[in-house]
Enzyme design. Sequence first.
Site: not given
Lengths: 446, 446
Positions: A38, A42
Amino acid sequence: MNFIVIGGDAAGMSAASRAKRKNPELKVTVLEMTQDVSYSACGMPYNIADAERELEDLVVRKADVFRKKQGINLLTGHRAEKIDPSDQKVSGVTVDGTPFSYPYDKLLIATGASPVIPKIPGIDLPGVWVLKNLEDGRRIKQWIREKSVGKVLIVGMGYIALEMAEACKALGLEVVLVKPRNRLLPWMAEELADIVRDELESKGVELYPGQSIERIDSEGDRLSVKTATAALECDMVLVAIGVRPNSEIAARAGLLLGKNDSIAVDRQLRSSDPDIYAAGDCSDAFHVVTGEKTWIPLALRANRAGWAVADNVCGTLVELPGIAGTAVFKVFDMQVARSGLNVKEAEAAGFSPVEVVIKARSRAHAHPGASSLWVQMIGDSTSGRLLGAIMLGKEGAAHRINAVAVGLHQQMTVADFSQADLAYAPPFGPVWDPMLTAANQLLKKL
Amino acid sequence: MNFIVIGGDAAGMSAASRAKRKNPELKVTVLEMTQDVSYSACGMPYNIADAERELEDLVVRKADVFRKKQGINLLTGHRAEKIDPSDQKVSGVTVDGTPFSYPYDKLLIATGASPVIPKIPGIDLPGVWVLKNLEDGRRIKQWIREKSVGKVLIVGMGYIALEMAEACKALGLEVVLVKPRNRLLPWMAEELADIVRDELESKGVELYPGQSIERIDSEGDRLSVKTATAALECDMVLVAIGVRPNSEIAARAGLLLGKNDSIAVDRQLRSSDPDIYAAGDCSDAFHVVTGEKTWIPLALRANRAGWAVADNVCGTLVELPGIAGTAVFKVFDMQVARSGLNVKEAEAAGFSPVEVVIKARSRAHAHPGASSLWVQMIGDSTSGRLLGAIMLGKEGAAHRINAVAVGLHQQMTVADFSQADLAYAPPFGPVWDPMLTAANQLLKKL
């Protein structure tokens, strides 16, 4: 019921969290081969750009939150290697070499994508990196710091390459970009790609298009990248020529592969085995413009597919309409955005594409501080449909593209899109939004 | 054929130019009562904000260009006063008192809107201004300069009032805003209006809501604005409590009026007399959400309607789908955008509106420089349709709203909108665009 998820990033953790929230009775197990789950993949270039920040900043939710607060059996350091669809078991080996095997009732493959690594001599030399996961980011950051890197050579000119070019420039490094093909960003009109090139060069990035990398040599503390015509010296090489879906485990289990060897799924995200789902960068999706399958690895569709899998596993039937291929990235001071098909993709899909490129102002006539905004818009001369758009500018491109995306989902014609009542105020654009100007111009050619 | 246009701003000049371009044989006459045509009225607050700039900067195309290059018979200083539909004549008087009368085959009324001026004692005192046209802008700018204005009192808190507050602050003036009703921007959720209020107050603007202006007195060089409970001293008063359509000439000619006494037109922009068109702020329009008539005076729809009139006059049938009421404005560092219906409007239109307000980040998790972005989204609990949205934030609100506008044109459901493949990159927003988060939250309540 056992719901097992292979892969603990965007699609995997979205699915695990939502499934456990919807049905607390469900036994949810996540098998993640790294130690990280998690995180905002990006965000890595932007994190690397800032020497003061830790990669850990990118972790959205820590592993222990999933384990203790959400009750997810999150197993890091677990590499899944084999799926047995007939016995409904997934097996593999942990980071310390212990084999494991778990039975599943429903399985989600969310293994993501991996950088393509060219098979050239020297690709495994120290100082040659790919940026795949958080651990790569840590190592790259450490390497830059510890080796006093002064010059980086980036292989590739896609958006990750360009984001990394900006990141390395922010760290004060010299940056060289090399790629085999001649055209920078070949999916956009050449005059738009030229603007991106000018932006890169104005920021001091050296570009070597049309140069195939033949080998990398180590020369003392330096690396030397050899192309057919040049030998480029640097302290570090970053390979960013693209990604491919991590679908090997699915292929070995006999699941059907689709576009670019991604795992073929239906609108419910089911693979060819109805108890096995796939979501995120490892799987394909329907394109809302063509109605056909496509493979576009991006974050939102991974998260959304993860949610849809959770809903379907928990008995709430969800079918996803598909993706428009909407994407945006930043290249220094320039925003680059796209949605839908480019000309080549439109031709390949059987459309008769017609395009315009218009240049507009980012602010109203006479409003100070305006810059240029370019819109390439593509329509189908047979049906009149809007097929896609690409936008470029220092301001106003990134969020405008969403209007095109919505239009593509609705399969609007260019004529209908040209009638949209878009926002206007002098600080934010001309009276006729540049998208409308593009649509009006395109209409004349359709 | 004689095509006469009354009013030489957005709708009027758009129609005149396009008609002449499409059909050079057409005799196109424009009757404009001021000396100014084709200027960016919306740019006036930003021009006034900059003491160095001339109002002439806002002129998009000079009168002589229309006359000499485009061959339009542009008559400035011509006030049209009467339309005679049976004889197809329009008559009036020039600025120097000469009467005129012209026959028309097709007529366009593009008389715009005028500021509402409250009938209170002192409203005509020197130093009390409205901002209607370029000449008002010149006079206000001159007054501020010549009278060494230090403090401005603005009556009204709509977007022109707020833009003028920012403009006056940019000039270093003290600014006081007064309005009769208690709620600032009553069309948005109170928690959003509170954020705008905080922004205004943080920039030093004094707000007096809930104060009816009873009279204005002149006291030497100063003005004193009296409300029921206060006397507010200032050097200048600007009245910006709203606008009303300039439809008197149409009413006198027996044409049907619609919403807010604007000139009622069909989708082809024809008034109740098929040879007389109306376009822009003086006329009504269809709302794409309700399908009913509405009156929303904004620049884009005026330009677009002008074009449509030209096409229809030249024999190319054009019907406009209507407007979504999309608007955006800037209040100091804050962008405020809306499209579609607010809760009250939705109720009035017979929907069963349900709303959410969400607060998101303008950039991704862990991306530096993020600010807050608020989205109020409204859906219909009966049909599931998306009815409208309001957005607010320091970045990312102005252009995002266009996606909502397109969705409203397409009469999308909130569920369909929530599936849109919107753009994501860390500098520009979270993975789940704030509009999607709002839609997802709204879905739970529908």
